[in-house]
Design a protein around this motif. Structure first.
Motif, mmCIF file in Angstrom:
data_model
loop_
_atom_site.group_PDB
_atom_site.id
_atom_site.type_symbol
_atom_site.label_atom_id
_atom_site.label_comp_id
_atom_site.label_asym_id
_atom_site.label_seq_id
_atom_site.Cartn_x
_atom_site.Cartn_y
_atom_site.Cartn_z
ATOM 1 N N UNK A 1 118.486 59.174 82.792
ATOM 2 C CA UNK A 1 118.786 60.303 83.683
ATOM 3 C C UNK A 1 117.666 61.343 83.659
ATOM 4 N N UNK A 2 116.834 61.258 82.606
ATOM 5 C CA UNK A 2 115.705 62.190 82.512
ATOM 6 C C UNK A 2 114.415 61.558 83.025
ATOM 7 N N UNK A 3 114.488 60.282 83.393
ATOM 8 C CA UNK A 3 113.282 59.557 83.824
ATOM 9 C C UNK A 3 112.874 60.001 85.242
ATOM 10 N N UNK B 1 115.886 63.658 90.737
ATOM 11 C CA UNK B 1 117.032 64.345 90.121
ATOM 12 C C UNK B 1 118.212 64.481 91.084
ATOM 13 N N UNK B 2 117.886 64.703 92.360
ATOM 14 C CA UNK B 2 118.989 64.942 93.299
ATOM 15 C C UNK B 2 119.777 63.668 93.629
ATOM 16 N N UNK B 3 119.282 62.512 93.124
ATOM 17 C CA UNK B 3 120.019 61.260 93.375
ATOM 18 C C UNK B 3 120.888 60.854 92.176
ATOM 19 N N UNK C 1 119.317 67.879 69.338
ATOM 20 C CA UNK C 1 118.888 66.855 70.296
ATOM 21 C C UNK C 1 119.818 66.795 71.506
ATOM 22 N N UNK C 2 121.114 66.921 71.218
ATOM 23 C CA UNK C 2 122.086 66.846 72.323
ATOM 24 C C UNK C 2 121.883 68.031 73.266
ATOM 25 N N UNK C 3 121.682 69.181 72.672
ATOM 26 C CA UNK C 3 121.479 70.370 73.497
ATOM 27 C C UNK C 3 120.212 70.212 74.352
ATOM 28 N N UNK C 4 119.172 69.689 73.726
ATOM 29 C CA UNK C 4 117.913 69.485 74.463
ATOM 30 C C UNK C 4 118.113 68.506 75.613
ATOM 31 N N UNK C 5 118.915 67.470 75.364
ATOM 32 C CA UNK C 5 119.187 66.479 76.412
ATOM 33 C C UNK C 5 119.857 67.146 77.622
ATOM 34 N N UNK C 6 120.899 67.903 77.347
ATOM 35 C CA UNK C 6 121.629 68.529 78.460
ATOM 36 C C UNK C 6 120.787 69.618 79.138
ATOM 37 N N UNK C 7 120.005 70.340 78.332
ATOM 38 C CA UNK C 7 119.143 71.374 78.935
ATOM 39 C C UNK C 7 118.124 70.711 79.868
ATOM 40 N N UNK C 8 117.632 69.551 79.459
ATOM 41 C CA UNK C 8 116.672 68.833 80.313
ATOM 42 C C UNK C 8 117.331 68.377 81.611
ATOM 43 N N UNK C 9 118.564 67.893 81.476
ATOM 44 C CA UNK C 9 119.298 67.497 82.689
ATOM 45 C C UNK C 9 119.404 68.672 83.653
ATOM 46 N N UNK D 1 116.065 69.639 85.157
ATOM 47 C CA UNK D 1 115.663 68.681 86.201
ATOM 48 C C UNK D 1 116.436 68.910 87.498
ATOM 49 N N UNK D 2 117.486 69.699 87.410
ATOM 50 C CA UNK D 2 118.377 69.920 88.566
ATOM 51 C C UNK D 2 119.088 68.657 89.007
ATOM 52 N N UNK D 3 119.505 67.888 87.983
ATOM 53 C CA UNK D 3 120.402 66.763 88.284
ATOM 54 C C UNK D 3 121.656 67.334 88.936
ATOM 55 N N UNK D 4 122.242 66.581 89.859
ATOM 56 C CA UNK D 4 123.403 67.097 90.608
ATOM 57 C C UNK D 4 124.629 67.183 89.682
ATOM 58 N N UNK D 5 125.094 68.394 89.442
ATOM 59 C CA UNK D 5 126.285 68.602 88.601
ATOM 60 C C UNK D 5 127.452 68.898 89.534
ATOM 61 N N UNK D 6 128.483 68.073 89.471
ATOM 62 C CA UNK D 6 129.568 68.188 90.456
ATOM 63 C C UNK D 6 130.899 68.468 89.763
ATOM 64 N N UNK D 7 131.936 68.552 90.599
ATOM 65 C CA UNK D 7 133.196 69.130 90.154
ATOM 66 C C UNK D 7 134.082 68.200 89.322
#
Lengths: 540, 345
Positions: free
Chosen positions: B158-160, B165-167, B193-201, B204-210
């Motif tokens: 998901x970070x690749x 990111x928008x897909x 590490x977990x926090x860094x993972x989510x912060x990176x997500x 990146x502006x990965x689509x976070x939905x409801x």
């Protein structure tokens, strides 16, 4: 208006009906405050214990401040635009035939009964289609959230603008039209006279938008209400969530308070369905274009919503299947609506009398009425359960009726404000005359007081029905085992992805609200016909 | 005219009285009942209740949760009702809220005989809850938008940058099973590490939905190339004939595996109908019920050997994330607080 000492004595004296009214208002206030009392019962011990988790919400770091400002901006934008569109649209309908106007208003009321999330889903489908046609068409973000929230609240906004316009005395308008162009009449007579009620309409829409996170979160816009819910989810503490909600509560309370001063200044004659004679209002071309634009936006909202729902349902058979599947929920929703109206109206009527009072007592009544409006829905439910756990009150806990009780707590204040406005329009001399010449208390109540307040009562009943049908946040927390409302069923099926069933149930809610709206308008016209008991009116 | 209106008032009053009487006369506690609070979708749980009623004659009075309340609605209600419980049984589609309820003192211990063949790792040592078959966290991939060679295989994909990111979609990780998954990652990777993972997500502006169902819908509609969701949501899209497929992440050698989230059922302390509650729990934990729920599509990963097979996913040999449920619970609050700061701004 000069009041004779004799009449003044009558008004200030204590009558049995005043005592009954005060008693009913007292019970209503207790009910309205019970969720807050329940939450405070949780909060105070936690505060006394000095838990760091409880103290944390006291500060407002930049992240939360940013969310709060964004929420205020979104809500103000939605409410302001909604009112503006409503003003253009209603000004175009000003001279419309009564029946057509009634039909449009019923439709608006019916649309207001559909949960915002459903509006959002149909618009989401629209954006997907638009994205397929126009490359780069935005599907998320603040602009999209603003548009969808606006569309979801537009029916209610326009309905409230109609109430505001209808509060303007038609005779004043007709008099002004003799000397001035219609645009001047609109900007210098109608809008200034309607502005207190328009302010109140802005406040209501702002309030609903501010406490909704479902639509913005669907389109990727983070608002303060979502943060409250997330904190609630993380901590599981309603008391802590209440503290997180305080800034939002303060903002909405201030907005409602500002609206309250507007509502109190209302002093025009309401003749909402009075016949409009003469030529329709005539405006310059540029203004007519704006009116057409507003009408187009509203038509677009209706078309997107209904086409989305109808396409998803597919066939009449599928619609009937949805209706049969949810027959228990339909029955329970209807019973809840009836109960809400049955409980809310006497409460609201008694509260409206308290709102009229001058001084500290009147101010306290306004405070108690406005506070529950600003509390997030889930906290109302949790607060009522907590209050119901208090030993003395536990025996009174009406498990089966709790969805009705939470709806009363959330929406009776709105009905009380509508009735307050109605009561301000009635010539107090009529009450004085009734007190002097009435045969008995029952006659005075049933033949004078209630008929005079009837238009306000039926409008309140319509608004209560629409809002109760759409309520979810607090109903879900208190729904009795084995029973669910139609909206609960809809949300349950949303997760499953049963688009046809969800759309069928949404159409069903629309039909139910249409029926309620039709009944409301019919009753309104029945009680308004041949009557002019208002200030300066001529009587029947 | 006033007489006519008085008559109308009278008619309205009579109608109201009839309706309210009808409400009062609705079925009460005349026969044996059990009150079940459940976060399991109504479409899956209702048939289970009906079958239980037919078999035992005990009426089930359910209270359902909806995704809109992010699965916290019922748990919060149970805590609020702790001093005067109205529920008998809590049946959850996951375990995080159940452990919260245990720690809040809402639950009572009960060792169901039906659970004897359920592996120990799915049972609370003190008997406050019992787990059974559940769902797994997976990627739902749109096969029109991604060729098999480009399917994601790990959460880290998901970070690749090769996936715009928008897909990519994920539900708000503060709520529901996504929050449980996040807590599991906190437990497995450690907070930093977990926090860094989510912060990176988020960066990146990965689509976070409801919600997970929104992830499913967006992938199925082709608005997202892939998204992280639950197997039950994903199977719904597959069964609807959408062009999607399921990829179970992190199944390679040395990879962390995926989180499997079992159902949990628990008895409520001082419940109004404890005997009926135990009958229901025993029924629910029977092996054949687990099999029936695999067939219905609610369970994809059974914890026992059952005859039914999920039509949309082969659960044999799935590598699960090696985390204890109590550890996940311990990380839950820290993770949620972190994620609120990261994602809601």
């Amino acid at each position: 208006m000069a009041v004779s000492p004799f009449l003044k004595r009558i008004r200030t004296g204590t009558h049995p009906e005043d005592l009954v009214c005060s008693l009913v208002a007292g019970i209503a206030f207790l009910l309205l405050l019970s969720p807050l009392l329940g939450l405070l019962a949780d909060l105070v011990p936690a505060l006394l214990a000095g838990s760091p988790d409880i103290i944390a919400p006291m500060s407002l770091p930049s992240r939360r401040l940013g969310l709060l400002l964004a929420s205020i901006g979104l809500s103000a934008g939605v409410a302001g635009t909604g009112i503006l569109v409503g003003v253009f649209f209603i000004s175009a309908l000003f001279s419309l035939q009564q029946r057509l106007l009634a039909a449009i208003l019923i439709l608006l009321l019916a649309l207001a009964g559909i949960p915002p999330y459903i509006h959002a889903l149909t618009w989401s489908e629209f954006f997907i289609l638009a994205g397929g046609v126009v490359d780069g068409f935005p599907a998320t973000g603040w602009a999209v959230s603003f548009w969808v929230e606006l569309m979801a609240l537009l029916p209610l906004s326009v309905f409230l603008v109609w109430i505001a316009f209808a509060s303007v005395d038609i005779q004043l308008i007709d008099a002004a039209r003799l000397a001035h162009p219609d645009l001047s009449v609109l900007t210098r007579v109608i809008l200034p006279l309607a502005s207190p009620a328009l302010g109140a309409a802005f406040g209501f829409v702002f309030l609903i938008c501010c406490t909704d996170y479902s639509v913005p979160s669907l389109f990727g816009a983070d608002v303060y209400a979502l943060d409250i819910f997330a904190q609630f989810s993380a901590s599981g503490s309603a008391a802590q969530a209440l503290l997180y909600a305080l800034p939002l509560l303060l903002v909405t309370f201030c907005v409602m308070l500002a609206c309250r001063s507007g509502i109190r200044s209302l002093a025009q004659t309401p003749r909402r369905f009075a016949a409009r004679f003469g030529n329709p209002l005539s405006f310059p071309r540029w203004f007519s274009i704006l009116q057409t634009g507003a009408a187009a936006v509203i038509v677009m909202q209706v078309v997107v919503l209904f086409s989305g729902l109808l396409l998803a349902v597919g066939s009449p058979g599928a619609f009937m299947a949805s209706a049969l599947m949810a027959k228990n929920e339909i029955l329970y929703s209807l019973l809840t609506v009836v109960l809400v109206i049955f409980i809310s109206l006497p409460f609201s009527y008694a509260i409206a009398h308290e709102l009229k009072r001058p001084g500290i007592r009147g101010a306290a009544a306004w405070l108690i009425v406005l506070l529950p409006l600003a509390v997030p829905a889930p906290l109302v439910g949790i607060g009522l359960i907590t209050a119901g756990n208090i030993p003395v009150l536990s025996a009174l806990y009406p498990a089966l009726f709790m969805p009705a009780i939470v709806a009363v707590v959330r929406f009776a204040p709105l009905a009380a404000i509508v009735l307050f406005v109605q009561l301000r329009f009635i010539d107090p001399m009529l009450f004085d005359a009734a007190a002097v010449f009435g045969r008995n208390q029952r006659d005075v109540l049933t033949r004078i007081h209630l008929p005079l307040a009837a238009p306000g009562l039926v409008v309140s009943a319509g608004i209560l029905a629409a809002l109760t049908l759409a309520e979810l946040g607090s109903t879900l927390i208190v729904a009795p085992p084995g029973h669910a409302t139609l909206t609960m069923r809809i949300y349950n099926y949303l997760h499953y992805g049963a688009a046809a069933d969800v759309a069928g149930l949404c159409l069903l809610i629309t039909l139910l609200t249409l029926c309620t709206g039709s009944f409301t308008i019919l009753a309104f016209r029945l009680f308004s016909r041949h009557r002019d008991f208002t200030i300066g009116g001529q009587g029947p | 005219m006033p007489d006519k209106k008085s008559g109308i008032f009278l008619i309205i009053a009579v109608i109201l009285a009839v309706l309210i009487t009808a409400m009062l006369l609705m079925p009460g506690d005349q026969k044996r009942t059990v009150v079940v609070y459940t976060s399991v979708d109504q479409v899956y749980s209702e048939p289970v209740f009906r079958d239980f009623e037919n078999q035992t004659g005990i009426q089930v009075l359910p209270v359902y949760d909806v995704e809109a309340t992010k699965t916290t609605g019922l748990a919060t209600r149970l805590v609020a009702e702790k001093t005067r419980p109205r529920a008998d049984v809590f049946w959850s589609g996951e375990f995080g809220q159940t452990i919260v309820l245990k720690n809040e003192g809402v639950l009572a211990a009960y060792y169901s005989p039906s659970a004897s063949d359920i592996p120990e790792q799915f049972r609370d040592k003190e008997g406050f809850w019992t787990g059974f078959g559940g769902r797994a966290r997976i990627f739902l991939v749109n096969t029109d938008l991604l060729a098999p060679s480009r399917y994601p295989h790990s959460l880290h994909d998901m970070l690749d940058e090769k996936y715009p990111a928008k897909t990519i979609g994920i539900a708000y990780p503060m709520f529901g099973t996504t929050s449980t998954h996040a807590a599991a990652l906190y437990s497995f990777l450690g907070q930093e590490k977990a926090r860094a993972f989510f912060a990176s997500l988020n960066n990146r502006s990965v689509r976070v939905v409801d919600g997970n169902s929104v992830v499913r819908d967006l992938v199925a509609d082709g608005q997202l190339a892939y998204g992280l969701t639950d197997t039950d949501d994903a199977c719904g899209a597959i069964e609807s004939g959408r062009n999607v497929t399921i990829i179970i992440p992190d199944q390679g050698p040395g990879e962390m595996g995926t989180l499997v989230i079992p159902n949990t059922v628990a008895l409520i302390r001082d419940s109004p109908h404890p005997a009926e509650a135990k009958v229901f729990i025993d029924y629910l934990l029977e092996k054949k019920q687990e099999s029936a729920m695999v067939s219905s599509g609610w369970i994809q990963i059974p914890v026992r050997e059952v005859s039914a097979r999920s039509p949309c996913i082969n659960s044999t040999g799935i590598v699960t994330m090696p985390v204890g449920y109590q550890d996940v619970y311990t990380s839950l609050q820290t993770a949620q607080k972190d994620l609120i700061e990261i994602f809601i701004r």
